[in-house]
Structure formats: structure tokens, C-alpha cells
Motif scaffolding. Structure first.
Motif, PDB file in Angstrom:
ATOM      1  N   THR A  58       3.853   1.646  -1.124  1.00  0.00           N
ATOM      2  CA  THR A  58       4.441   1.632  -2.466  1.00  0.00           C
ATOM      3  C   THR A  58       3.458   2.147  -3.655  1.00  0.00           C
ATOM      4  OG1 THR A  58       5.918  -0.077  -2.020  1.00  0.00           O
ATOM      5  CG2 THR A  58       5.680   0.362  -4.198  1.00  0.00           C
ATOM      6  N   GLU A  59       2.120   1.775  -3.545  1.00  0.00           N
ATOM      7  CA  GLU A  59       1.388   2.322  -4.557  1.00  0.00           C
ATOM      8  C   GLU A  59       0.952   3.862  -4.051  1.00  0.00           C
ATOM      9  OE1 GLU A  59      -1.853   0.004  -4.004  1.00  0.00           O
ATOM     10  OE2 GLU A  59      -1.186  -1.832  -5.245  1.00  0.00           O
ATOM     11  N   HIS A  60       1.096   4.156  -2.921  1.00  0.00           N
ATOM     12  CA  HIS A  60       0.801   5.515  -2.482  1.00  0.00           C
ATOM     13  C   HIS A  60       1.850   6.537  -2.977  1.00  0.00           C
ATOM     14  CE1 HIS A  60      -0.941   9.044  -0.240  1.00  0.00           C
ATOM     15  NE2 HIS A  60       0.458   9.098   0.232  1.00  0.00           N
TER      16      HIS A  60
ATOM     17  N   ASN B  93       0.627  -1.193  -0.095  1.00  0.00           N
ATOM     18  CA  ASN B  93      -0.005  -0.109  -0.047  1.00  0.00           C
ATOM     19  C   ASN B  93       0.875   1.367   0.038  1.00  0.00           C
ATOM     20  OD1 ASN B  93      -2.383  -1.564   0.217  1.00  0.00           O
ATOM     21  ND2 ASN B  93      -2.421  -1.807   2.077  1.00  0.00           N
TER      22      ASN B  93
END
Length: 411
Positions: free
Chosen positions: A23-25, A21
Motif C-alpha cells: 500500500t505504501e509503495h 508495504n
């Protein structure tokens, strides 16, 4: 214990989900930042392009230089008088201080200040009584000696007759002859005394020694005047004719002497502004010596001054005419420029471009200068605006002087 072993692997699985999460943010944040930066750069580029397209400074400036506005005059040929001008002062042709020639009381003043008088007019009188008495005394002495001479001559005649018969001594005759000669000498002295007394009496009437004009009286009647007085009774001046004494640089001596050798040299007197002609006359003489302190020579000109426009003591400009140059090429003096290589003039070509031209000049006459080489008749020369010119610069003629300006005088 089996339950506890089954619960052990659950914790790593939750940790992995959290990492994904984050990393995606972070990736979303990076994409958003890149988008904002790209949008900002695009807006800046659009703004710069719009400003470049709409700004008037982006218009192409002309590469040609603007024309230089100038005034020109046309080189022309005409007869040019060669003249010299010097500052001078007017002098009366005759100045006499009216002074007494005998001592005495000034009895009468018979002139009016500012009056024109003739030679021989009685201007003033000194009390004559003492001088008349001296004249009468001299005349009486002569009469006395004349009577004695008559008696002595008669005695001499008688003595000579008696001497022929030897009635008297020869010495007596000689003595009587000496007496007669002595009386004749006394009479001659008496006549001289009479002439002196008569002259002294005549001096009591003060007369004008010449035609002229009476100035301001400095001594009033009733004052005792003496021959030794420093102040005259009045000044008499003859202003018809009048003279002008002026100076010129000594380098023109040969030119002036050459002009005098060929005949009368005309001199014109102008006012202090050198504009209005007052009188015309002739050069009378050049002074004997040059002033070494100023390297100038003095000259004197005589003017009839019948209209009395010249007044003693007045400063004037004396313009001396040496000769006239026939068919000389002239340009305005303002067109003559001085450069490192000498004199030159800016020429306006047929293509309306400027060209500097070396020239040689002759004498200057008023506002004109004679050009001896470097120009041709009809060429246009720049008289105003030269400081902005360069070779081959385009010019815009804004005024043309007349072909033959009026000459007002020479230097």
C-alpha cells in the motif's frame, strides 16, 4: 501439541506486513505520477505563456483600413469642339483610263510613268496611215461631186432659159433640178465623211483629257490595240484636288444636315493612327441613301491637296467638325464609370474620401467627356484605381491630371 498451537498465529502477522508495504509503495507511485503530471502541465503552461508573450502575432492589429492610392483629375470648363470621326479612303477627283478610240498598232508612247501632264498633251500614237488614206478618199469624193454639181447647175440654167421659149419640155427642167439637188446632198454626205475620217485620224493621237498624273503603263509600243480592250494603256488621275469618301453612323444624319444648313462644314483628314493631320477640306455631300445593312451613311469631302499628302487608295480618318460647345464642363473619359443605376464618377471629397456620384454626359471629344449634370467645376474625379474604392473609403492621391487636357479629336 502445545508447541504446535503456539506456532499457528505467526503466519497472519507476516501477511499483514506485506499488505502494508504494498500500500505504501502504491501511494509513493501515485504521488510520483501526480508530481510528474503537474510538472509537465506547468512546463506546458509556461511554454504557452512565453510563446504568447514573445510571438509578433500577438501584437494588436490596426483596425483602420489603409488608404487606396488613386489618380485624380479636376473637372474644368472649356470650349469643346463637337466632332465626328469616320474611316474613309482617298479618291482622286478624276480617274481616267487612257484607251484607244480606234483600232491599230500602238506606234509611240510619249509619256513617262509618273509624269504630270496637261490637258491636250499627246500621250501615245497609233499608226495613222489607214486613217489618212480614208480621209484623202473622202476629200476626193467631195471634189468629184462638187465638179458634177457645177456642170449640173449650168445645165439647169440653160434648161430654164429654153423652157421660157417652150423649146424644151418642162419635165426636162424638173429632172435637171433633181440632179442638182442630188449632187448637193452627195456633197453634204461627203463633208460628213471627211469629218468622220478626220476624227478617226485625230484619234490616232491619244491626248490627255485632263490635267493629272500618269500611272504605270500596261501596254507597250508595237502591240495592236482595240477599242474593245478591257485593259487601258495607262491610268490618269487628278489628285489636286482629292476627295475622301467616309462613313458615319446614320444616327448623326440630322446633326450633319443641320451643320450643312448653317454653312460649310470643315473636315480634317488624319492618318490611320488618328494622330497626324494630313489635310483640311470641306464636306461636299451626303449620299442619297442610308445603307440598311450597316445603318451607316456615306459622305464625301473635297480637299485642295496642294501638297499631295493625300494619296488615292489611302485609308484615313475623316474628322468632321459640327459645332463648338462654349464653357462646357469636362472630365477625362476614364473617370466615367457605368453601374447598375447608370453612369457615375468617383469623387474625392475635401476629407480625402471617395464618394460615387451619378452623372449625365454629353458628347465625347478626344479623351474628354462633357458632363451635363452631377458635377461642379473644380471637383476632383478619380481617373485610375476605381476598382478598389468603396463609399467613404480613404484615398491617397498619387497623381493629378492637368486641368485642361488637350483635345485630340471627337467621336
Amino acid at each position: 501439541m502445545s508447541d504446535q498451537k503456539d506456532q499457528g498465529p505467526v503466519e497472519p502477522a507476516h501477511s499483514n506486513e506485506t499488505s502494508v508495504n504494498e500500500t505504501e509503495h502504491n501511494a509513493v507511485r501515485r504521488r510520483r505520477a501526480i508530481f510528474l503530471i503537474s510538472a509537465s502541465v506547468a512546463l506546458i503552461v509556461v511554454g504557452i505563456a512565453t510563446h504568447w508573450l514573445l510571438s509578433p502575432r500577438t501584437k494588436i492589429q490596426p483596425t483602420t483600413r489603409p488608404s487606396v492610392p488613386v489618380s485624380v483629375s479636376v473637372a474644368t470648363r472649356q470650349n469643346v469642339p463637337v466632332e465626328l470621326t469616320g474611316l474613309g479612303a482617298v479618291q482622286a477627283s478624276l480617274t481616267v483610263g487612257i484607251r484607244p478610240q480606234v483600232d491599230g498598232t500602238l506606234q509611240d508612247v510619249l509619256f513617262t510613268e509618273g509624269q504630270d501632264v496637261k490637258k491636250g498633251d499627246v500621250l501615245a500614237k497609233i499608226d495613222p496611215r489607214l486613217f489618212k488614206a480614208a480621209l484623202d478618199q473622202a476629200r476626193g469624193k467631195k471634189a468629184q461631186d462638187a465638179a458634177l454639181l457645177v456642170s449640173a447647175e449650168k445645165d439647169l440654167t440653160r434648161y430654164k432659159t429654153l423652157a421660157l421659149s417652150d423649146s424644151i419640155a418642162r419635165q426636162t427642167v424638173d429632172h435637171q433640178q433633181a440632179t442638182v439637188d442630188q449632187l448637193k446632198a452627195s456633197i453634204a454626205a461627203d463633208e460628213a465623211a471627211i469629218d468622220t475620217a478626220q476624227t478617226q485620224l485625230d484619234y490616232t493621237s491619244i491626248r490627255a483629257p485632263s490635267d493629272g498624273r500618269i500611272g504605270i503603263r500596261s501596254i507597250d509600243p508595237g502591240n495592236v490595240v482595240h477599242v474593245s480592250d478591257a485593259q487601258p494603256i495607262v491610268i490618269l488621275m487628278r489628285i489636286r484636288p482629292s476627295a475622301v469618301l467616309f462613313t458615319l453612323p446614320a444616327r448623326f444624319l440630322d446633326d450633319v444636315r443641320s451643320a450643312l444648313a448653317h454653312g460649310p462644314v470643315v473636315v480634317t483628314a488624319f492618318d490611320q493612327n488618328n494622330r497626324r493631320a494630313l489635310s483640311a477640306g470641306k464636306l461636299l455631300l451626303i449620299d442619297d441613301a442610308i445603307d440598311p445593312a450597316t445603318d451607316t451613311m456615306r459622305l464625301k469631302a473635297i480637299f485642295p491637296n496642294d501638297d499631295e499628302r493625300l494619296w488615292p487608295g489611302e485609308f484615313v480618318n475623316a474628322r468632321l467638325s459640327l459645332k463648338t460647345l462654349s464653357d462646357a464642363l469636362v472630365i477625362p473619359s476614364t473617370a466615367v464609370q457605368r453601374g447598375p443605376q447608370g453612369l457615375f464618377a468617383w469623387i474625392v471629397t475635401s476629407k480625402d474620401t471617395a464618394e460615387p456620384r451619378p452623372i449625365e454626359v454629353g458628347p465625347t471629344s478626344g479623351d474628354l467627356t462633357v458632363v451635363t449634370s452631377g458635377l461642379r467645376d473644380g471637383e476632383r474625379v478619380v481617373t485610375d484605381g476605381q476598382f478598389k474604392l468603396k463609399r467613404d473609403a480613404r484615398v491617397q492621391v498619387r497623381g493629378t491630371s492637368p486641368r485642361s487636357p488637350t483635345s485630340e479629336g471627337a467621336r
